[in-house]
Design a protein around this motif. Structure first.
Motif, PDB file in Angstrom:
ATOM      1  N   GLU A   8     -15.172 -32.018 -11.389  1.00  0.00           N
ATOM      2  CA  GLU A   8     -16.091 -32.160 -12.518  1.00  0.00           C
ATOM      3  C   GLU A   8     -17.189 -31.093 -12.482  1.00  0.00           C
ATOM      4  N   LYS A  30      -8.192 -38.601  -8.201  1.00  0.00           N
ATOM      5  CA  LYS A  30      -8.324 -37.182  -8.547  1.00  0.00           C
ATOM      6  C   LYS A  30      -9.073 -36.409  -7.458  1.00  0.00           C
ATOM      7  N   SER A  31     -10.236 -36.937  -7.059  1.00  0.00           N
ATOM      8  CA  SER A  31     -11.019 -36.240  -6.026  1.00  0.00           C
ATOM      9  C   SER A  31     -10.233 -36.156  -4.729  1.00  0.00           C
ATOM     10  N   HIS A  70     -13.651 -34.931 -16.921  1.00  0.00           N
ATOM     11  CA  HIS A  70     -13.673 -36.078 -17.821  1.00  0.00           C
ATOM     12  C   HIS A  70     -13.831 -35.618 -19.263  1.00  0.00           C
ATOM     13  N   GLN A 107     -18.459 -32.211  -6.911  1.00  0.00           N
ATOM     14  CA  GLN A 107     -18.891 -33.094  -7.985  1.00  0.00           C
ATOM     15  C   GLN A 107     -20.423 -33.124  -8.082  1.00  0.00           C
ATOM     16  N   LYS A 120      -8.292 -41.944 -15.049  1.00  0.00           N
ATOM     17  CA  LYS A 120      -9.391 -42.916 -14.974  1.00  0.00           C
ATOM     18  C   LYS A 120     -10.134 -42.780 -13.651  1.00  0.00           C
ATOM     19  N   SER A 121     -11.367 -43.217 -13.651  1.00  0.00           N
ATOM     20  CA  SER A 121     -12.160 -43.205 -12.431  1.00  0.00           C
ATOM     21  C   SER A 121     -11.471 -44.048 -11.365  1.00  0.00           C
ATOM     22  N   GLY A 122     -11.386 -43.492 -10.140  1.00  0.00           N
ATOM     23  CA  GLY A 122     -10.770 -44.233  -9.038  1.00  0.00           C
ATOM     24  C   GLY A 122      -9.265 -44.049  -8.931  1.00  0.00           C
TER      25      GLY A 122
END
Ligand SMILES: Nc1ncnc2c1ncn2[C@@H]1O[C@H](COP(=O)(O)OP(=O)(O)O)[C@@H](O)[C@H]1O
Ligand SMILES: [Mg+2]
Lengths: 414, 225
Positions: free
Chosen positions: B171, B47-48, B204, B93, B42-44
């Motif tokens: 991404e 991952k980054s 994603h 990204q 999920k976002s946040g």
């Protein structure tokens, strides 16, 4: 074109922001051209005044100085070795002249540093014409030697200095004397010495230096003639005037001559202390002005690089993410500063030279000063370039170091 | 051992601003040479952040990171910069090209920095990479003048220029349509098979992830599976 990649990036940044680059370079250009112009003007005037002072003053003057009475003299006089206490010692009148002057001249001529040497007799006199009396001094010289050393010819406004040797009982007078006594070439002038001797002399020439006090009092006559006017014999000489090949060595050579001859040898620097003081004051003023100009130019570069870094911070982060080290980033921004410095420097050198040249053609026409004295001195140009590049590197260093410290993650994460 | 491209053990990472919080919790992972790994979550979920640690750009973490057998934890910033230049290609990204430079130059710069090939060779290779992603006709345009999708493809070409052992992407196909995503996927696949290059991508795109060799799923700073 094949450049190191840092150089290529630096150049791309510079050319993609042409206006800022040109403004920064213009600052450097202005600094460097002013540096050159002002240095040239200062050296030019200093050289001129120095040269002017040599039209009257020799590099070294050798004369005998009065001394204060001391124990040594007293012991010699009394011919004993007792210790006496001298109360209220007085100046002793030495014989004023130099003993064996022509021997000294012959000896000094062998010195390789000396370019010209001539003995002189000076006496205080009163010039009279009609009922007007004028105090002054007469210099007994070998006029041809005097001319070689001090360019008397260059100051002649009427008559001929060579007539001093051709015409019996002749005299060259300053323009001030001629005006005050309304004398012309060919007229007679009465000269009275301190001992009461009175001679009538023939004016064969009139000279004008730029120094009023000289023109109002000085006259030249043959050395033998002056010796007889003031009632001295042929070996009487009040001073020996010496010129050197390199006048900057005057104080060193003067000390040598003093030890050899035992007489006082005064170099031109001592005789012209206020001239040197003037040089120093001007140098301080000039250096402050140049310092301020370079500081402003430096701030221009500093500002513009700082702005670039602020704008390009994301790109710096990308470069670092791709493996550019801190040192590589420093080099990219320092090179931008150096390119700005070189660009401004080259234009500044050209502009500085043109400005100097143009001003050197401005006609002034005051006395013997026809054009503004500007010097064209290569070390000024090298110094200007060096200062310019040092300033740009100093101004570029801090922004460049800041750029090298950019943390790529912080920036890329946003 | 020599088959392992990247190994992370016991990675913990905290952010202290505005309040101290743990973003990565005890991350342990191994990626083999030639493996194609997708990281999803999920976002946040971090991952980054994990990718920045794995790429050696972020050095503010606990634990150890080994790349191609070299322990990178504790290397100097200059050593890490050289390692990234030579062995890691990174696709960000948000594509992140240098807008003042042409696309060709953007691709060339990391190779010029490395200095392994002559200028002409680098130019030639950069041109070939652009061709692989169908943007060779944009080569001489300023990067800032391209569309988002084109910029992304140039950025991928740039990540490949030094033939890095590991390619990381945050991404990388986020801005591409399905046709170009397909092209990029096939190319990535080809690199892993033919050149044994390793791929670690955050994505994603479920389809993209499913077709890769392995999926690492993250949640709340931890690896789920
Ligand atoms: N510079 C930062 N300071 C504080 N918190 C941050 C910072 N960057 C990211 N975070 C937080 O760390 C967590 C992980 O972020 P990120 O790794 O970007 O997630 P993802 O890429 O999975 O969407 C998020 O909760 C985010 O808010
Ligand atoms: Mg993310």
């Amino acid at each position: 074109m094949k450049f190191n990649v840092n150089t290529e990036i630096a150049l791309t940044y510079l050319t993609s922001r042409k206006k800022q680059t040109l403004v920064a370079a213009a600052g450097v250009m202005f600094g460097i051209s002013m540096f050159i112009f002002m240095q040239s003007l200062m050296k030019g005037t200093n050289d001129y005044f120095e040269k002017m002072s040599f039209t009257n003053t020799p590099h070294i003057r050798l004369f005998s100085e009065n001394k204060v009475a001391d124990n040594h003299m007293l012991r010699t006089f009394l011919n004993d070795a007792s210790e006496k206490i001298l109360i209220n010692p007085k100046q002793l009148q030495q014989s004023q002249g130099l003993t064996n002057p022509y021997g000294i001249v012959a000896q000094l001529r062998r010195n390789k540093e000396i370019s010209g040497i001539t003995p002189q007799v000076t006496g205080n006199v009163i010039y009279t014409s009609g009922s007007v009396e004028l105090p002054g001094n007469i210099a007994g010289v070998d006029i041809e030697e005097e001319n070689l050393m001090f360019d008397v010819q260059g100051n002649m406004v009427a008559g001929s200095l060579h007539d001093l040797n051709r015409v019996q009982n002749s005299i060259l007078i300053g323009k001030g004397i001629a005006d005050k006594l309304s004398l012309h070439v060919g007229d007679n002038i009465t000269v009275r010495a301190g001992n009461g001797n009175l001679v009538i002399m023939r004016v064969v020439g009139i000279f004008a230096t730029t120094v009023r006090s000289v023109d109002d009092t000085k006259s030249y006559a043959n050395i033998a003639r002056v010796q007889s006017i003031i009632g001295k014999d042929r070996s009487y000489v009040t001073e020996i005037k010496i010129n050197l090949k390199d006048y900057n060595r005057a104080n060193i050579v003067a000390r040598e001559i003093e030890t050899i001859t035992g007489y006082k040898a005064e170099d031109w620097i001592k005789a012209n202390e206020q001239l040197k003081a003037g040089f120093k004051v001007r140098a301080v003023i000039l250096n402050s002005v140049i310092g301020v100009i370079l500081l402003v130019a430096g701030f221009g570069i500093y500002n513009i690089l700082n702005m670039t870094i602020y704008e390009k911070i994301k790109e710096i982060a990308i470069l670092k993410a791709q493996g550019f080290s801190g040192r590589a980033v420093t080099s990219i921004f320092l090179q931008q500063a150096v390119f700005i410095g070189i660009l401004g420097g080259i234009v500044g050198l050209t502009l500085g030279f043109s400005l100097t040249y143009m001003v050197s053609r401005i006609y002034i026409g005051a006395g013997s000063l026809k054009y503004l004295p500007m010097s064209f001195y290569i070390p000024h140009y090298l110094e200007a370039l060096m200062f310019g590049i040092l300033t740009t590197i100093a101004a570029g260093y801090f922004p460049a170091r800041k750029a090298s410290k950019v943390d790529p993650v912080t920036i890329i994460r946003g | 051992m020599d088959n392992i491209a990247l190994k992370a053990s016991g990675i913990n990472k905290y952010f202290h601003d505005p309040v101290t919080m743990q973003v990565l919790r005890d991350i342990n992972m191994e990626v083999h040479k030639g493996e194609f790994v997708s990281i999803i979550g999920k976002s946040g979920c971090g991952k980054s952040t994990l990718l920045y640690v794995l790429s050696t750009m972020d050095t503010d973490y606990e634990g150890t990171l080994t790349i191609n057998g070299t322990n990178t934890t504790g290397l100097s910033l200059n050593q890490l910069a050289h390692l990234r230049n030579e062995s890691i290609g990174f696709v960000f990204q948000f594509h992140y090209l240098l807008p003042d430079f042409t696309c060709l130059k953007n691709v060339m710069i990391p190779a010029l920095r490395l200095g392994k090939y002559s200028y002409a060779e680098v130019e030639q290779r950069a041109y070939e990479k652009l061709k692989m992603f169908g943007v060779e006709d944009q080569a001489l345009k300023k990067a800032g003048k391209l569309s988002g999708g084109q910029q992304q493809r140039v950025a991928i070409a740039r990540a490949l220029i030094n033939d890095p052992a590991i390619i990381m992407g945050d991404e990388p196909t986020g801005n591409l349509d399905s046709k170009n995503t397909g092209i990029v996927f096939d190319l990535f696949r080809q690199l892993t098979v033919e050149y044994k290059q390793t791929l670690i991508t955050v994505t994603h795109d479920e389809d993209f992830a499913r077709r890769s060799d392995r999926i690492i799923e993250m949640a709340d700073g931890q690896i789920r599976r």
